[in-house]
Enzyme design. Structure first.
Site, PDB file in Angstrom:
ATOM      1  N   LEU A 322      36.272  35.798  40.045  1.00 30.20           N
ATOM      2  CA  LEU A 322      34.662  36.471  40.872  1.00 30.20           C
ATOM      3  C   LEU A 322      34.553  38.160  39.432  1.00 30.20           C
ATOM      4  CD1 LEU A 322      37.188  36.438  43.944  1.00 30.20           C
ATOM      5  CD2 LEU A 322      34.954  36.076  43.254  1.00 30.20           C
ATOM      6  N   TYR A 323      35.457  39.039  38.767  1.00 30.81           N
ATOM      7  CA  TYR A 323      35.135  39.690  37.676  1.00 30.81           C
ATOM      8  C   TYR A 323      34.077  39.484  37.700  1.00 30.81           C
ATOM      9  CZ  TYR A 323      35.901  43.310  34.737  1.00 30.81           C
ATOM     10  OH  TYR A 323      35.986  44.555  33.827  1.00 30.81           O
ATOM     11  N   GLU A 324      33.715  38.270  37.105  1.00 30.22           N
ATOM     12  CA  GLU A 324      32.438  37.585  35.988  1.00 30.22           C
ATOM     13  C   GLU A 324      31.016  38.043  37.254  1.00 30.22           C
ATOM     14  OE1 GLU A 324      32.969  34.083  34.584  1.00 30.22           O
ATOM     15  OE2 GLU A 324      34.437  34.136  33.043  1.00 30.22           O
ATOM     16  N   LYS A 327      30.542  41.451  38.621  1.00 30.28           N
ATOM     17  CA  LYS A 327      29.866  42.408  37.330  1.00 30.28           C
ATOM     18  C   LYS A 327      28.679  42.448  36.971  1.00 30.28           C
ATOM     19  CE  LYS A 327      33.149  45.512  36.576  1.00 30.28           C
ATOM     20  NZ  LYS A 327      32.984  47.143  36.195  1.00 30.28           N
TER      21      LYS A 327
END
Length: 415
Positions: A322-324, A327
């Site tokens: 989810l960070y990937e 971002k």
């Protein structure tokens, strides 16, 4: 097969009667000519930088600065003529002499192109002085600045900053190579810089580095108690979703650094998805839109900037899906926003550094902050700081292809 191909090429060459000696001479002349023009610009910009460091040269060069108002209109014909005599004619005469000596010493005919190029500056300056003609070059044309500063070629907005932002920076006249070498492509002097995520590891490291440049810092944080009381630091508390409430605080900000974020690691619940996109993507987007409404006035495009921490996750795994995803979405939206050209927007493509979001980072926040400012002062629009060599290859390919795709298939509505 190869023999047949070689025979065909030989036959074509014979029919065309190519004089390879003449071709080689032409390429050699062109190469030396291009080098001489580039050398002329490097010498001219280096002399310009010296004019701001050597007292007796600065007295003559200041005539040039005195000739223009803030909108780049000429103060008076008399002052303008004096600037031609004491600055432009002196500079171009020295340039012609130095390049001529180099051409004579090296004995390459292509180098005389540089002499001819420099002679056009001398001719123009002499004509303006002796005939009393106000005929400024493109970079000194009066009027509002309609475009943001360019990267490699000096435009009006770029050169305006030398006159009215910081006279000890932005020395380049045509190519910005000398400024990139000297680290004078972006001056932080006197700037007001706002940073989100100011209480985090990178936020605090950036503030510590920026204070060395005597800037004014506006720390935007959801945890104001974590920040120390320091001279030159103004702390403003804000909450996610209430970005519009800090618009007034951004009016006088020159550079907005969007640095806040969240990492939910392996969580993939609906709440984690909403939180990741809300914090990492949509909050940053709202802040960008709000800040862009402050880019008003005839010179705002020359001084206002946005820096966005999009992370190396744009092109590399972050071991947090989810960070990937959030971002990468932010990175793509920044690329899309850049097409409007409202102001300079820089991306911070940062590898793993030790912080609250990543306690296992291999770089320190201080190292990353120093590298960011080093590259920003050399006007890198995509600031890559990582130990992963693949990012330096993959990101430019990704960014160019994405930019081209958005350029072709998207548009903006103009008033």
């Amino acid at each position: 097969m190869m023999q047949m191909l070689l025979a065909s090429l030989t036959e074509i060459e014979a029919r065309l009667q190519i004089n390879w000696e003449l071709v080689n001479s032409g390429l050699q002349f062109t190469s030396w000519g291009f080098f001489s023009v580039l050398l002329a610009e490097i010498l001219r910009d280096s002399y310009h930088a010296l004019c701001h460091k050597v007292n007796w040269l600065s007295k003559w060069h200041n005539k040039h600065h005195m000739a223009y108002r803030r909108d780049l209109s000429v103060v008076s014909l008399k002052i303008y003529q004096e600037s031609q005599l004491y600055n432009d004619i002196v500079e171009s005469s020295l340039l012609v002499v130095v390049l001529a000596v180099i051409a004579l010493a090296v004995q390459q005919i292509g180098l005389w192109l540089g002499v001819a190029y420099a002679s056009t500056f001398l001719f123009g300056a002499s004509r303006r002085y002796f005939l009393g003609i106000i005929d400024t070059d493109y970079n000194h044309l009066p009027g509002p600045l309609e475009t943001a500063p360019s990267v490699w070629f000096v435009n009006r907005s770029y050169h305006w900053r030398h006159h009215f932002d910081d006279v000890n920076a932005y020395y380049s006249g045509v190519f910005s190579l000398v400024d990139k070498i000297l680290g004078t492509s972006l001056s932080l002097k006197g700037k007001t810089i706002a940073i989100t995520g100011a209480s985090g590891a990178l936020g605090q490291a950036l503030m510590a580095e920026l204070l060395r440049y005597n800037v004014k810092i506006v720390a935007l944080t959801t945890n104001p108690d974590k920040l120390p009381t320091v001279a030159g630091l103004k702390v403003i508390s804000w909450q996610l979703g209430n970005e519009a409430e800090i618009k007034d605080s951004l009016e006088k900000v020159d550079i907005l650094i969007i640095n806040h974020g969240v990492n939910v690691y392996s969580d993939r619940t609906s709440q984690a998805i909403n939180s990741s996109y809300e914090v990492n993507t949509f909050s940053a987007l709202r802040l960008m839109d709000i800040f862009l409404t402050t880019v008003t006035g005839p010179q705002a495009k020359a001084t206002k900037e946005i820096w966005v921490n999009t992370s190396e996750a744009e092109v590399s795994p972050a071991l947090s899906p989810l960070y990937e995803l959030s971002k990468r979405t932010l990175g793509n939206l920044v690329t899309l926003k850049r097409l409007d050209g409202n102001c300079v927007i820089r991306k911070l493509i940062l590898g793993p550094f030790k912080s609250q979001l990543n306690p296992y980072g291999v770089m320190s926040a201080q190292q990353v902050a120093r590298a960011i400012l080093f590259l920003a002062r050399r006007d890198f629009r995509n600031i890559i700081v990582t130990i992963n060599p693949l990012t330096y290859v993959l990101f430019p390919v990704k960014e160019v292809s994405t930019w081209l795709y958005y350029r072709i298939f998207s548009k903006t509505l103009k008033n």
